[in-house]
Design an enzyme around this catalytic site. Structure first.
Site, short mmCIF file in Angstrom:
data_model
loop_
_atom_site.label_atom_id
_atom_site.label_comp_id
_atom_site.label_asym_id
_atom_site.label_seq_id
_atom_site.Cartn_x
_atom_site.Cartn_y
_atom_site.Cartn_z
CB CYS A 1 -0.83 0.05 1.22
SG CYS A 1 -2.04 1.48 1.25
CB CYS B 1 1.50 7.04 -41.95
SG CYS B 1 0.59 7.12 -43.84
#
Lengths: 444, 415
Positions: B134, B347
């Site tokens: 934790c 692209c």
């Protein structure tokens, strides 16, 4: 303090019976939709827009929740970005060019996103533009339609003194009187005009140039004059019975539903609209949305030859509009001074000359007829302007500068094009302003 | 039909999907409902010295309209009494003997650990998970990740538990360290039966740009919390893989971190995970997601002909190598299928900016770009930004040369 034209609108207007076909997105819808945009490089949507709005950028700004930035991106390219978001035939412009279509996906809802950005920014009362440093030059704009306002806004931003003259009581031209109400309400159009006024433009309404104000005086007071007066009244069919009660021109009728509630759809059983253009399709859809039981579009040529957009025609068909193709009116029939029907005849011939099929006459029952055969050309003012070249009733201008053969005059909009979309007039008005600016600077 | 049941160091479970210790496993109501819907097991929310939670506990990361791509929380361990927890653990185990029920524990002193290891086991726990992960609240009190970050302390506390426990013990590891192998090896050396990883990542999920408070805001202030959800999966995969491929590693791994779908689950198993823990996905969509997980895993196994999970567990481990062991003679080049191209030119923009400037727009008037094959360095970027499936593919090119690693290349370069 500039005049607020929104307040001059009558409250009970037929247009308020309509529901918007594309309501305003909420934030979630807008951000989700904006997130679908691919942010194309050298985007086709931007090229398809006559005003070349940077669409991928403004959509990205919606995605990042920078609505002011988004609105500024839109409005710096297109000062009537709100009207265009509502009124543009996006299906054949930006959204039609969206690459999503090529993959069989739904195009990005660019029009609705544009509305979301601009409407929210305007709701905050933001003024995006201010008047440029004064050049000491003055320009008059005749006509407050999209071409005139776009030209005026650009000139004001460049520092020129601009006054817009409008013959009607309320400005906006077809943008506030003719766009189908389910696309754009007149108060929205006028709110947009209020923002344009705030750049520092004076709009004088109720003044017809050449009548209330001498052209010679205008020429004396202003360095340059822009003409954007659009077109005239609805064209006549030139057949008997046009003067019967219940037969009117479509532009006049739409102006009525957008300005007052003189039209009573409840009294009509069957309405016919004669014409095959976009205004005719708007009208049949409007009549259907006003719950007229039977609405028929009558067009003298084939479906394929309609000049109206197919997507609009398809929607009309889905909404229950009926169509009579290759049919033309011979006479509006009446009784007691009121329309009772139309005497029609079938036509034949495609892509070439039309001819009437003899013996095919028939009577069509209806109690309301709208003529949508185009608008008359305006000539009154033109004849007063020296050396103005007119072709087929339209002003001849230089294709890039929009200057007329009289160097003091520029012109754009429907009075030059013969009738195009709001966005084309906005684009052309702006181009004219750029050229006028160059000319005004030279004259200094 | 594939058998998706597991046996994790003696803990049997009808399937590998366990609810991770957290908000989903706070009560018997939740765990019973989850078991009814098909979850194989659950790790009970950490039992420990009573704490008080704050209100306003979660912060979500929304990305391009997708909610909870990441989730962050500042919730602490259980805020219920020992009695309530142990009573309900007992009820669940009694009603669901075939499901795996582990209990997460977090204590400070040896005496406390001793007492609660016994109480948890007496309540029916099939296994224990030690919360050494934790990253908020508890670590400031010397527990949670404060233990997981110190291999020596980790070993000591684990040894206490192993001393008292009669059931398998899993050590839950924190990712908030520089090398997961150190605490992992510490857990193995001391004899833990398994490790669970990753716990949440220390994070600030966002700042409210209007109020200037970190979110989630607790009345205008925020704190760092634990980050989880789909966004953390790549980090979790790496850490699971780093342990699995470590020479001498033999401890079982319970994989945690962004598992939302069967495919995520299979990826963890291929990197060696023997059970899978899920939290955020069920917090987002409810317990019902397990149906897709179970079915998808089973269908995948059927399609591959794997009869049990053990048959394919760890199959990707040997392929996870150091950079220096990659083949320098491997070649791929981008290829654009013009029939699929939708002309977005993403692209072109990507290659121009972050590639090697080798994708160009055509001169013949079409918007379909082309790849300069000579210049292409096969980086994959264009194929990743292309929005159309299989439009840009990376084509393998056989150089006819043998496998050459960097290590070998260096040797030949020197000689």
């Amino acid at each position: 303090m500039s005049v607020s034209f929104v307040e001059k609108l009558e409250c009970p207007r037929t247009e308020l019976l309509f529901e918007e076909s594309k309501p305003l997105f909420n934030k979630d819808q807008a951000v989700s939709e904006a997130s679908r945009c691919l942010f194309c490089s050298d985007a086709p949507c931007m090229q398809a827009c006559p005003t070349h709005i940077n669409v991928p950028l403004f959509i990205r700004q919606i995605m990042t929740e920078n609505l002011n930035g988004s609105a500024k991106t839109i409005l710096s390219a297109n000062i009537m970005g709100l009207s265009c978001a509502h009124a543009c035939p996006v299906e054949v412009l930006c959204e039609g060019a969206c690459v999503m279509n090529k993959e069989g996906k739904e195009a990005i809802h660019i029009g609705r996103l544009q509305r979301y950005a601009v409407e929210n920014a305007y709701a905050k009362g933001i003024n995006f533009f201010s008047k440029g440093n004064s050049t000491g030059k003055k320009a008059a704009i005749i006509g407050s339609g999209p071409a005139g306002l776009s030209c005026a806004a650009e000139l004001a931003r460049l520092g020129h003194e601009v006054v817009v003259y409008e013959s009607r009581r309320i400005p906006g031209g077809l943008d506030s009187t003719a766009v189908a109400p389910y696309k754009l309400f007149s108060d929205a159009a006028l709110k947009e005009i209020a923002f344009i006024q705030r750049i520092g433009i004076e709009i004088k309404t109720g003044i017809t140039i050449g009548k209330d104000f001498a052209l010679s005086e205008l020429e004396k007071q202003y360095d340059l004059i822009f003409v954007g007066i659009g077109l005239g009244q609805d064209s006549l069919l030139k057949i008997p019975g046009e003067d019967l009660t219940g037969c009117m021109g479509v532009v006049e009728w739409i102006e009525n539903i957008k300005r007052n509630n003189s039209f009573n759809p409840g009294s009509i059983q069957s309405a016919a609209v004669i014409g095959g253009g976009n205004t005719a399709i708007d009208a049949v859809r409007e009549l259907k949305k006003l719950k007229v039981p039977k609405v028929t579009l009558i067009y003298r040529r084939t479906e394929r030859e309609m000049s109206g957009y197919k997507h609009e025609k398809d929607r009309a068909a889905q909404e229950g509009v009926e169509f009579l193709f290759q049919t033309t009116p011979l006479e509006i029939l009446g009784s007691g001074g009121r329309v009772t029907g139309i005497k029609l005849v079938k036509t034949k011939g495609e892509d070439g000359r039309l001819s009437v099929v003899s013996g095919s006459e028939f009577n069509f029952l209806c109690d309301f007829v709208l003529k949508a055969a185009g608008q008359e050309k305006l000539s009154g003012l033109f004849s007063q302007i020296k050396n103005l070249k007119i072709e087929n009733g339209l002003i001849k201008v230089h294709p890039e500068t929009f200057q007329t053969d009289n160097p003091k005059y520029y012109a754009a909009g429907d009075c030059v094009s013969g009738g195009e979309e709001v966005v084309n007039s906005v684009a052309d008005g702006k181009k004219a302003a750029k050229a006028m600016h160059q000319s005004l600077l030279k004259g200094k | 039909m594939a058998d998706i049941s597991i046996n994790f160091a003696g803990i049997k479970s009808p399937n590998p999907f366990w609810l991770a210790s957290g908000p989903l496993t706070n009560t018997a109501y939740q765990v019973m409902k989850a078991f009814d819907l098909g979850w194989g097991g659950a790790v009970w929310k950490t039992v420990g010295i009573p704490i008080v939670n704050v209100y306003s506990r979660y912060g979500g990361l929304t990305y391009h309209g997708n909610r909870l791509v990441g989730l962050n929380n500042n919730e602490l361990i259980t805020d219920r009494s020992y009695e309530e927890n142990y009573k309900e653990i007992y009820q669940v185990k009694k009603k669901y003997p075939k499901n795996a029920l582990l209990v997460s524990l977090m204590f400070e002193t040896k005496q406390e650990w001793k007492e609660h290891v016994k109480r948890a086991i007496d309540s029916g726990a099939d296994g224990l998970e030690l919360n050494f992960g934790c990253p908020h609240g508890m670590c400031e009190r010397g527990m949670g990740s404060a233990v997981g970050q110190e291999p020596k302390v980790l070993k000591e506390v684990t040894s206490w538990v192993l001393e008292y426990s009669t059931v398998p013990v899993l050590v839950k590891l924190t990712p908030n360290i520089s090398d997961i192998r150190e605490p992992g090896m510490a857990a193995q050396e001391i004899g833990a039966h398994g490790v669970s990883l990753i716990n949440t990542i220390k994070s600030i999920i966002g700042i409210d740009v209007d109020s200037f408070s970190p979110v989630p805001s607790v009345g205008g202030k925020g704190t760092n919390g634990g980050y989880c959800g789909p966004a953390v999966k790549p980090i979790a995969l790496h850490m699971v893989g780093a342990l699995s491929r470590m020479p001498g590693w033999k401890t079982l791994i319970s994989g945690i971190g962004g598992i939302q779908t069967w495919r995520d689950a299979v990826e963890f198993i291929l990197l060696g995970a023997a059970s899978l823990q899920v939290c955020t996905a069920a917090m987002h969509y409810g317990f019902r997601i397990v149906e897709e997980l179970n079915q998808g895993l089973s269908d995948y196994m059927d399609s591959k002909g794997f009869k049990t999970i053990e048959e394919f567990r760890g199959k990707a481990v040997k392929n996870y190598v150091e950079w220096g062991d990659l083949n320098l003679n491997y070649r791929v080049k981008a290829e654009i299928n013009p029939k699929k191209c939708i002309e977005c030119q993403l692209c072109v923009a990507a290659c121009d900016a972050g590639g090697h400037q080798c994708i160009h727009t055509s001169q013949n008037g079409t918007r379909v770009p082309y790849v300069d094959q000579e210049a292409c360095i096969g980086c994959n970027l264009c194929s990743l930004v292309c929005p159309v499936e299989d439009c840009i593919t990376m084509k393998e090119i056989d150089l006819g040369k043998p496998y050459l690693t960097w290590r070998e290349y260096q040797k030949t370069a020197v000689s």
